[in-house]
Scaffold this motif. Structure first.
Motif, PDB file in Angstrom:
ATOM      1  N   ALA A 139       0.835  -1.205   0.000  1.00 25.93           N
ATOM      2  CA  ALA A 139       0.000   0.000   0.000  1.00 25.93           C
ATOM      3  C   ALA A 139       0.867   1.250   0.000  1.00 25.93           C
ATOM      4  CB  ALA A 139      -0.923  -0.012   1.218  1.00 25.93           C
ATOM      5  N   PHE A 140       1.946   1.234   0.793  1.00 26.72           N
ATOM      6  CA  PHE A 140       2.868   2.366   0.816  1.00 26.72           C
ATOM      7  C   PHE A 140       3.545   2.531  -0.542  1.00 26.72           C
ATOM      8  CE2 PHE A 140       7.357   3.615   1.308  1.00 26.72           C
ATOM      9  CZ  PHE A 140       7.183   4.918   1.761  1.00 26.72           C
ATOM     10  N   ALA A 141       3.992   1.437  -1.140  1.00 24.56           N
ATOM     11  CA  ALA A 141       4.673   1.505  -2.431  1.00 24.56           C
ATOM     12  C   ALA A 141       3.746   2.014  -3.525  1.00 24.56           C
ATOM     13  CB  ALA A 141       5.206   0.125  -2.807  1.00 24.56           C
ATOM     14  N   ASN A 142       2.453   1.766  -3.385  1.00 24.37           N
ATOM     15  CA  ASN A 142       1.474   2.217  -4.377  1.00 24.37           C
ATOM     16  C   ASN A 142       0.848   3.558  -4.007  1.00 24.37           C
ATOM     17  OD1 ASN A 142       1.713   0.019  -6.180  1.00 24.37           O
ATOM     18  ND2 ASN A 142       0.449  -1.248  -4.837  1.00 24.37           N
ATOM     19  N   ALA A 143       1.514   4.275  -3.065  1.00 27.91           N
ATOM     20  CA  ALA A 143       1.121   5.644  -2.693  1.00 27.91           C
ATOM     21  C   ALA A 143      -0.296   5.731  -2.133  1.00 27.91           C
ATOM     22  CB  ALA A 143       1.278   6.578  -3.894  1.00 27.91           C
ATOM     23  N   LYS A 144      -0.726   4.680  -1.440  1.00 28.36           N
ATOM     24  CA  LYS A 144      -2.035   4.745  -0.783  1.00 28.36           C
ATOM     25  C   LYS A 144      -1.966   5.584   0.487  1.00 28.36           C
ATOM     26  CE  LYS A 144      -5.036   2.973  -2.295  1.00 28.36           C
ATOM     27  NZ  LYS A 144      -5.926   3.411  -3.388  1.00 28.36           N
ATOM     28  N   PHE A 145      -0.788   5.655   1.087  1.00 28.76           N
ATOM     29  CA  PHE A 145      -0.558   6.527   2.250  1.00 28.76           C
ATOM     30  C   PHE A 145       0.935   6.685   2.458  1.00 28.76           C
ATOM     31  CE2 PHE A 145      -1.982   2.291   3.901  1.00 28.76           C
ATOM     32  CZ  PHE A 145      -0.732   1.790   4.219  1.00 28.76           C
ATOM     33  N   ASP A 146       1.306   7.554   3.386  1.00 30.78           N
ATOM     34  CA  ASP A 146       2.717   7.809   3.638  1.00 30.78           C
ATOM     35  C   ASP A 146       3.218   6.948   4.789  1.00 30.78           C
ATOM     36  OD1 ASP A 146       1.479   9.412   5.800  1.00 30.78           O
ATOM     37  OD2 ASP A 146       3.542  10.072   6.096  1.00 30.78           O
ATOM     38  N   LEU A 147       4.500   7.113   5.122  1.00 30.27           N
ATOM     39  CA  LEU A 147       5.122   6.249   6.120  1.00 30.27           C
ATOM     40  C   LEU A 147       4.581   6.498   7.520  1.00 30.27           C
ATOM     41  CD1 LEU A 147       7.142   3.996   6.026  1.00 30.27           C
ATOM     42  CD2 LEU A 147       8.974   5.638   6.460  1.00 30.27           C
ATOM     43  N   THR A 148       4.233   7.741   7.854  1.00 30.50           N
ATOM     44  CA  THR A 148       3.688   8.007   9.195  1.00 30.50           C
ATOM     45  C   THR A 148       2.337   7.327   9.388  1.00 30.50           C
ATOM     46  OG1 THR A 148       2.610  10.093   8.525  1.00 30.50           O
ATOM     47  CG2 THR A 148       4.874  10.231   9.340  1.00 30.50           C
ATOM     48  N   VAL A 149       1.528   7.279   8.333  1.00 33.55           N
ATOM     49  CA  VAL A 149       0.236   6.579   8.417  1.00 33.55           C
ATOM     50  C   VAL A 149       0.471   5.088   8.625  1.00 33.55           C
ATOM     51  CG1 VAL A 149      -1.857   5.968   7.151  1.00 33.55           C
ATOM     52  CG2 VAL A 149      -0.999   8.308   7.081  1.00 33.55           C
ATOM     53  N   ALA A 150       1.469   4.524   7.924  1.00 31.50           N
ATOM     54  CA  ALA A 150       1.795   3.112   8.117  1.00 31.50           C
ATOM     55  C   ALA A 150       2.214   2.849   9.557  1.00 31.50           C
ATOM     56  CB  ALA A 150       2.905   2.697   7.160  1.00 31.50           C
ATOM     57  N   GLU A 151       3.021   3.750  10.114  1.00 28.81           N
ATOM     58  CA  GLU A 151       3.439   3.590  11.511  1.00 28.81           C
ATOM     59  C   GLU A 151       2.248   3.735  12.449  1.00 28.81           C
ATOM     60  OE1 GLU A 151       8.050   5.154  11.408  1.00 28.81           O
ATOM     61  OE2 GLU A 151       6.440   6.615  11.220  1.00 28.81           O
ATOM     62  N   GLY A 152       1.322   4.639  12.111  1.00 30.97           N
ATOM     63  CA  GLY A 152       0.116   4.776  12.913  1.00 30.97           C
ATOM     64  C   GLY A 152      -0.719   3.504  12.904  1.00 30.97           C
ATOM     65  N   LEU A 153      -0.790   2.834  11.754  1.00 31.77           N
ATOM     66  CA  LEU A 153      -1.511   1.558  11.680  1.00 31.77           C
ATOM     67  C   LEU A 153      -0.841   0.499  12.550  1.00 31.77           C
ATOM     68  CD1 LEU A 153      -2.296   1.405   7.853  1.00 31.77           C
ATOM     69  CD2 LEU A 153      -3.941   1.717   9.701  1.00 31.77           C
ATOM     70  N   ALA A 154       0.501   0.468  12.536  1.00 30.04           N
ATOM     71  CA  ALA A 154       1.217  -0.488  13.384  1.00 30.04           C
ATOM     72  C   ALA A 154       0.932  -0.217  14.853  1.00 30.04           C
ATOM     73  CB  ALA A 154       2.719  -0.409  13.108  1.00 30.04           C
ATOM     74  N   ASP A 155       0.926   1.067  15.234  1.00 28.02           N
ATOM     75  CA  ASP A 155       0.632   1.418  16.628  1.00 28.02           C
ATOM     76  C   ASP A 155      -0.813   1.093  16.983  1.00 28.02           C
ATOM     77  OD1 ASP A 155       3.202   2.317  16.970  1.00 28.02           O
ATOM     78  OD2 ASP A 155       2.714   4.440  16.680  1.00 28.02           O
ATOM     79  N   LEU A 156      -1.716   1.241  16.013  1.00 32.19           N
ATOM     80  CA  LEU A 156      -3.125   0.936  16.268  1.00 32.19           C
ATOM     81  C   LEU A 156      -3.310  -0.550  16.552  1.00 32.19           C
ATOM     82  CD1 LEU A 156      -5.897   2.345  16.343  1.00 32.19           C
ATOM     83  CD2 LEU A 156      -6.151   1.799  13.921  1.00 32.19           C
ATOM     84  N   ILE A 157      -2.607  -1.380  15.802  1.00 31.15           N
ATOM     85  CA  ILE A 157      -2.683  -2.826  16.023  1.00 31.15           C
ATOM     86  C   ILE A 157      -2.114  -3.191  17.390  1.00 31.15           C
ATOM     87  CG2 ILE A 157      -1.792  -5.056  15.230  1.00 31.15           C
ATOM     88  CD1 ILE A 157      -1.865  -3.876  12.381  1.00 31.15           C
ATOM     89  N   ALA A 158      -1.038  -2.487  17.794  1.00 33.85           N
ATOM     90  CA  ALA A 158      -0.363  -2.807  19.052  1.00 33.85           C
ATOM     91  C   ALA A 158      -0.972  -2.110  20.264  1.00 33.85           C
ATOM     92  CB  ALA A 158       1.117  -2.436  18.947  1.00 33.85           C
ATOM     93  N   ALA A 159      -1.960  -1.221  20.056  1.00 30.92           N
ATOM     94  CA  ALA A 159      -2.511  -0.421  21.157  1.00 30.92           C
ATOM     95  C   ALA A 159      -3.127  -1.310  22.236  1.00 30.92           C
ATOM     96  CB  ALA A 159      -3.549   0.558  20.621  1.00 30.92           C
ATOM     97  N   GLU A 160      -2.777  -1.017  23.481  1.00 32.19           N
ATOM     98  CA  GLU A 160      -3.300  -1.753  24.628  1.00 32.19           C
ATOM     99  C   GLU A 160      -4.204  -0.896  25.500  1.00 32.19           C
ATOM    100  OE1 GLU A 160       0.224  -3.082  26.576  1.00 32.19           O
ATOM    101  OE2 GLU A 160       0.420  -4.872  25.331  1.00 32.19           O
ATOM    102  N   THR A 161      -4.142   0.421  25.365  1.00 31.42           N
ATOM    103  CA  THR A 161      -4.979   1.319  26.154  1.00 31.42           C
ATOM    104  C   THR A 161      -5.749   2.235  25.222  1.00 31.42           C
ATOM    105  OG1 THR A 161      -3.356   3.119  26.355  1.00 31.42           O
ATOM    106  CG2 THR A 161      -3.202   1.311  27.951  1.00 31.42           C
ATOM    107  N   ASP A 162      -6.776   2.887  25.767  1.00 33.66           N
ATOM    108  CA  ASP A 162      -7.586   3.772  24.943  1.00 33.66           C
ATOM    109  C   ASP A 162      -6.786   4.973  24.476  1.00 33.66           C
ATOM    110  OD1 ASP A 162     -10.311   4.396  23.897  1.00 33.66           O
ATOM    111  OD2 ASP A 162     -10.038   6.189  25.134  1.00 33.66           O
ATOM    112  N   GLY A 163      -5.884   5.491  25.322  1.00 32.95           N
ATOM    113  CA  GLY A 163      -5.050   6.608  24.915  1.00 32.95           C
ATOM    114  C   GLY A 163      -4.149   6.243  23.753  1.00 32.95           C
TER     115      GLY A 163
END
Length: 445
Positions: free
Chosen positions: A119-143
């Motif tokens: 998705a990143f290689a096909n310009a669907k989003f930038d690297l910060t969005v990809a990192e945000g998705l990784a953090d979203l998957i790993a999120a353990e608290t609401d914050g």
């Protein structure tokens, strides 16, 4: 881990997590997606609409019956043709589907993060969005969830892109003056238009970097260290907060030799609480190491809980935690019999009777919320963001302050600043960090 970047291959993976489960989702992406779905389901479903189909192997034997979806390129998560098979979540069912997908030429199991990398290689989003998705998957608290969702929505890239646009415009004005100084419509001096604006931008970036402390607290946790003399009740407090016996409690001084840590979720924020060795002068080699580790951890703590046994107050030596916030806590209030007043303490607690424990948790929650601040602001959340933002502001400040340098040199400083900022979003030269970023994802994402 080196990612396979052959996008001519079609990748697939179980995307729905641990088996067995009620439903399992097998995801597929790549040039063979249409053919695979047509072969297994007897035809393509209407794009982006779930259809109930029987899934059959290459010999027309049924594998399962479930939903199938097809997302044609470029309007899919990866930007390629994508599909999903929604199966019953039994291990044998999923294994049969995975084995079936292996029978198609140029189809293979995906590596960790490979869907997102495409998705990143096909310009669907930038690297910060990809990192945000990784953090979203790993999120353990609401914050953590809220901060990750904000980054994944693109608020961070919008901010950084606007800053980069400002720098590119400044460079364009400088280069226009250099190349077309004799033209009437080109300003005779860029100093008023560029350098004050760039100084203001550098200050904004520096304030943003300072906010990175808040982002680190939300992402990694508000760090609390329990300190005090031996037998001050540190391990008892840790056990009371954890709700279980995670630390050894004994009347013998020096029982705790190493750091023991628990994680709490207070108000949607992760709070890391560390029990440490009792502070005292000792000749024991192992205990000395434990005390050194305690003092080292205290230096990086967001809050120190300084414990004193109010029934037998013993001052703790060796304490030097600099400017760290300290909360003075009196312990063992259940056996003090009022002999010592609590006026010199912020709080009194008893790990045995649980008196004051809820009040302490409330204070920790307030301190963590105050340190995290407003989570609606875009915050830098990763070390590489902080380092590249720092490099950006340094290069801008060089361009602004080096007033004796030729314009070409000052323009080069701005080019380096915009280059550093572009590396955060992945706009320029980031091959060296892609493997690190996408290896954080699970397989199937």
């Amino acid at each position: 881990m080196k990612q396979n970047q052959n996008f001519s291959e079609t990748i697939f993976a179980l995307s729905s997590g641990r088996l067995p489960s009620g439903v399992a989702v097998v995801r597929i992406s790549g040039p063979k997606t249409r053919f695979v779905i047509e072969t297994i389901c007897g035809g393509l479903p209407i794009p982006r609409q779930a259809e109930l189909r029987t899934f059959r192997d290459r010999l027309a034997n049924p594998v399962d019956r479930g939903l199938v979806l097809f997302f044609p390129n470029p309007n899919s998560f990866t930007g390629e043709d994508c599909g999903e098979f929604h199966l019953h979540g039994g291990r044998a069912v999923v294994d049969s589907m995975i084995s079936l997908l292996y029978t198609f030429d140029d189809c293979r199991l995906s590596e960790a993060g490979e869907f997102t990398r495409r998705a990143f290689a096909n310009a669907k989003f930038d690297l910060t969005v990809a990192e945000g998705l990784a953090d979203l998957i790993a999120a353990e608290t609401d914050g953590q969830r809220r901060l990750a969702l904000q980054i994944a929505s693109g608020s961070q890239v919008e901010l950084y892109s606007s800053w980069r646009t400002d720098m590119i415009r400044a460079r364009a004005l400088i280069e226009a003056e250099l190349d077309f100084a004799d033209e009437a419509d080109v300003p005779g001096s860029v100093s008023d238009q560029v350098w004050f604006a760039m100084q203001d931008l550098a200050e904004k970036i520096e304030l943003h970097v300072a906010d990175g402390k808040r982002g680190a607290i939300v992402r990694d946790g508000f760090r609390v260290v329990i300190m005090g003399a031996p037998n001050a009740g540190k391990s008892s407090l840790l056990n009371a907060l954890a709700g279980t016996d995670v630390a050894i409690v004994s009347d013998e001084p020096g029982t705790t030799r190493d750091l023991i840590e628990i994680k709490l979720d207070l108000g949607g924020l992760p709070v890391l609480i560390t029990d440490t060795a009792g502070l005292r002068h000792t000749e024991g080699k192992v205990e000395k190491i434990g005390i050194e580790r305690a003092l080292e951890r205290a230096q990086s703590a967001d809050l120190i809980l300084s414990l004193t046994d109010i029934s037998n107050p013993i001052p703790a030596p060796l304490v030097d935690v600099g400017a760290n916030d300290v909360l003075r806590v009196a312990t063992k209030t259940d056996i003090s019999n009022g002999k010592n007043a609590l006026s010199s303490f912020d709080l009194g607690i008893s790990a045995v009777s649980k008196d004051g424990i809820d009040d302490l948790l409330g204070l920790l929650k307030l301190r963590a919320e105050h340190a995290a601040g407003n989570l609606s602001d875009p915050l830098p959340t990763r070390r590489r963001h902080m380092e590249l933002l720092g490099e950006t502001s340094r290069e801008i400040n060089r361009a602004v302050s080096d007033i004796g340098a030729p314009l070409e040199v000052r323009a080069e400083y701005l080019r380096r600043a915009s280059h550093a900022l572009g590396r955060i979003t992945g706009d320029v030269d980031v091959e060296d960090i892609l493997d690190v970023v996408f290896s954080e994802f699970c397989i199937g994402k």
